[in-house]
Design a protein around this motif. Sequence first.
Motif, mmCIF file in Angstrom:
data_model
loop_
_atom_site.group_PDB
_atom_site.id
_atom_site.type_symbol
_atom_site.label_atom_id
_atom_site.label_comp_id
_atom_site.label_asym_id
_atom_site.label_seq_id
_atom_site.Cartn_x
_atom_site.Cartn_y
_atom_site.Cartn_z
ATOM 1 N N HIS A 181 0.809 -1.217 0.000
ATOM 2 C CA HIS A 181 0.000 0.000 0.000
ATOM 3 C C HIS A 181 0.838 1.260 0.000
ATOM 4 N N SER A 182 1.972 1.237 0.675
ATOM 5 C CA SER A 182 2.860 2.396 0.624
ATOM 6 C C SER A 182 4.266 1.978 1.039
ATOM 7 N N ALA A 183 5.204 2.457 0.248
ATOM 8 C CA ALA A 183 6.619 2.197 0.517
ATOM 9 C C ALA A 183 7.414 3.398 0.019
ATOM 10 N N PRO A 184 8.382 3.856 0.804
ATOM 11 C CA PRO A 184 9.270 4.895 0.288
ATOM 12 C C PRO A 184 10.013 4.365 -0.940
ATOM 13 N N ARG A 185 10.329 5.235 -1.863
ATOM 14 C CA ARG A 185 10.971 4.823 -3.121
ATOM 15 C C ARG A 185 12.232 3.995 -2.874
ATOM 16 N N ALA A 186 13.022 4.368 -1.888
ATOM 17 C CA ALA A 186 14.273 3.653 -1.616
ATOM 18 C C ALA A 186 14.030 2.221 -1.154
ATOM 19 N N LEU A 187 12.862 1.943 -0.623
ATOM 20 C CA LEU A 187 12.549 0.610 -0.125
ATOM 21 C C LEU A 187 12.001 -0.322 -1.210
ATOM 22 N N CYS A 188 11.519 0.241 -2.309
ATOM 23 C CA CYS A 188 10.874 -0.561 -3.361
ATOM 24 C C CYS A 188 11.746 -1.710 -3.884
ATOM 25 N N PRO A 189 13.028 -1.492 -4.226
ATOM 26 C CA PRO A 189 13.837 -2.620 -4.690
ATOM 27 C C PRO A 189 14.031 -3.688 -3.617
ATOM 28 N N HIS A 190 14.080 -3.281 -2.362
ATOM 29 C CA HIS A 190 14.243 -4.237 -1.273
ATOM 30 C C HIS A 190 12.996 -5.113 -1.126
ATOM 31 N N VAL A 191 11.823 -4.513 -1.351
ATOM 32 C CA VAL A 191 10.575 -5.286 -1.327
ATOM 33 C C VAL A 191 10.622 -6.339 -2.431
ATOM 34 N N GLU A 192 11.046 -5.937 -3.626
ATOM 35 C CA GLU A 192 11.134 -6.878 -4.746
ATOM 36 C C GLU A 192 12.116 -8.007 -4.439
ATOM 37 N N TRP A 193 13.252 -7.686 -3.851
ATOM 38 C CA TRP A 193 14.245 -8.713 -3.511
ATOM 39 C C TRP A 193 13.700 -9.671 -2.461
ATOM 40 N N ALA A 194 12.986 -9.135 -1.480
ATOM 41 C CA ALA A 194 12.421 -9.992 -0.428
ATOM 42 C C ALA A 194 11.382 -10.944 -1.013
ATOM 43 N N VAL A 195 10.516 -10.424 -1.873
ATOM 44 C CA VAL A 195 9.481 -11.262 -2.504
ATOM 45 C C VAL A 195 10.141 -12.313 -3.395
ATOM 46 N N LEU A 215 9.735 -16.400 -3.227
ATOM 47 C CA LEU A 215 9.160 -17.135 -4.362
ATOM 48 C C LEU A 215 10.199 -17.899 -5.176
ATOM 49 N N GLY A 216 11.473 -17.567 -4.992
ATOM 50 C CA GLY A 216 12.524 -18.269 -5.716
ATOM 51 C C GLY A 216 12.585 -17.921 -7.185
ATOM 52 N N THR A 217 12.131 -16.727 -7.537
ATOM 53 C CA THR A 217 12.164 -16.280 -8.923
ATOM 54 C C THR A 217 12.295 -14.766 -8.953
ATOM 55 N N ARG A 218 12.803 -14.238 -10.037
ATOM 56 C CA ARG A 218 12.954 -12.784 -10.181
ATOM 57 C C ARG A 218 11.570 -12.128 -10.148
ATOM 58 N N VAL A 219 11.480 -11.000 -9.458
ATOM 59 C CA VAL A 219 10.215 -10.281 -9.327
ATOM 60 C C VAL A 219 10.429 -8.819 -9.684
ATOM 61 N N ASN A 220 9.590 -8.306 -10.580
ATOM 62 C CA ASN A 220 9.574 -6.887 -10.924
ATOM 63 C C ASN A 220 8.166 -6.379 -10.689
ATOM 64 N N LEU A 221 8.007 -5.576 -9.650
ATOM 65 C CA LEU A 221 6.691 -5.024 -9.347
ATOM 66 C C LEU A 221 6.469 -3.754 -10.154
ATOM 67 N N ASP A 222 5.222 -3.520 -10.536
ATOM 68 C CA ASP A 222 4.846 -2.283 -11.218
ATOM 69 C C ASP A 222 4.460 -1.271 -10.143
ATOM 70 N N TRP A 223 5.290 -0.273 -9.951
ATOM 71 C CA TRP A 223 5.087 0.714 -8.890
ATOM 72 C C TRP A 223 4.393 1.942 -9.446
ATOM 73 N N ILE A 224 3.396 2.425 -8.698
ATOM 74 C CA ILE A 224 2.739 3.686 -9.037
ATOM 75 C C ILE A 224 2.718 4.550 -7.781
ATOM 76 N N ARG A 225 2.569 5.833 -7.972
ATOM 77 C CA ARG A 225 2.554 6.754 -6.830
ATOM 78 C C ARG A 225 1.348 6.470 -5.932
ATOM 79 N N GLN A 226 1.544 6.634 -4.633
ATOM 80 C CA GLN A 226 0.471 6.445 -3.652
ATOM 81 C C GLN A 226 -0.060 7.828 -3.272
ATOM 82 N N PRO A 227 -1.260 8.188 -3.764
ATOM 83 C CA PRO A 227 -1.779 9.525 -3.476
ATOM 84 C C PRO A 227 -2.099 9.762 -1.998
ATOM 85 N N ALA A 228 -2.319 8.722 -1.223
ATOM 86 C CA ALA A 228 -2.654 8.880 0.200
ATOM 87 C C ALA A 228 -1.443 9.270 1.039
ATOM 88 N N ALA A 229 -0.246 9.044 0.521
ATOM 89 C CA ALA A 229 0.979 9.400 1.243
ATOM 90 C C ALA A 229 2.007 9.882 0.227
#
Length: 164
Positions: free
Chosen positions: A10-24, A28-42
């Motif tokens: 729901h919300s992640a600072p930009r610097a944390l986004c790649p870390h979220v992808e690495w954790a996921v 899952l044991g596979t490369r993950v690329n999330l589609d990130w969009i701006r969060q208007p609530a924060a």
Amino acid sequence: MTTRGVLYVHSAPRALCPHVEWAVAGVLGTRVNLDWIRQPAAPGTWRSEFSWQGEAGTASKLASALRGWHLLRFEVTAEPCPTAEGERYSCTPDLGIFHAVTGIHGDILIPEDRLRAALTRAQQGETDLEAEIAKLLGKPWDDELEPFRYAGEGAPVRWLHQVV
């Protein structure tokens, strides 16, 4: 046995986004690329949704991999499968993590021992029964996450493939 679910960041600072992808990806044991969009609530944070498929218990592994990261708000859901009930995890910086078992229709299933404990605490005057039940249902997490769940302009649309 496999199940499927969705990770809602729901919300992640930009610097944390790649870390979220690495954790996921690590779970899952596979490369993950999330589609990130701006969060208007924060302003200054980003949101993403990711559908996953894996063994029963994958939702708990995802939640464990992401829990405790400052400023990260997320939910992980898993559908029931023949060997396991469904699950829902919600996490906010202020409240920490919430876990609920869900049934086939998405209802939260509360074990009787947790209900008995809530009733006992209320009867002993330690707490209010309504507040205890609200916690068991995850209401404080829902209240905090609701503004972040709103699908702003450009957010993905999730189509239902099966309606029960």
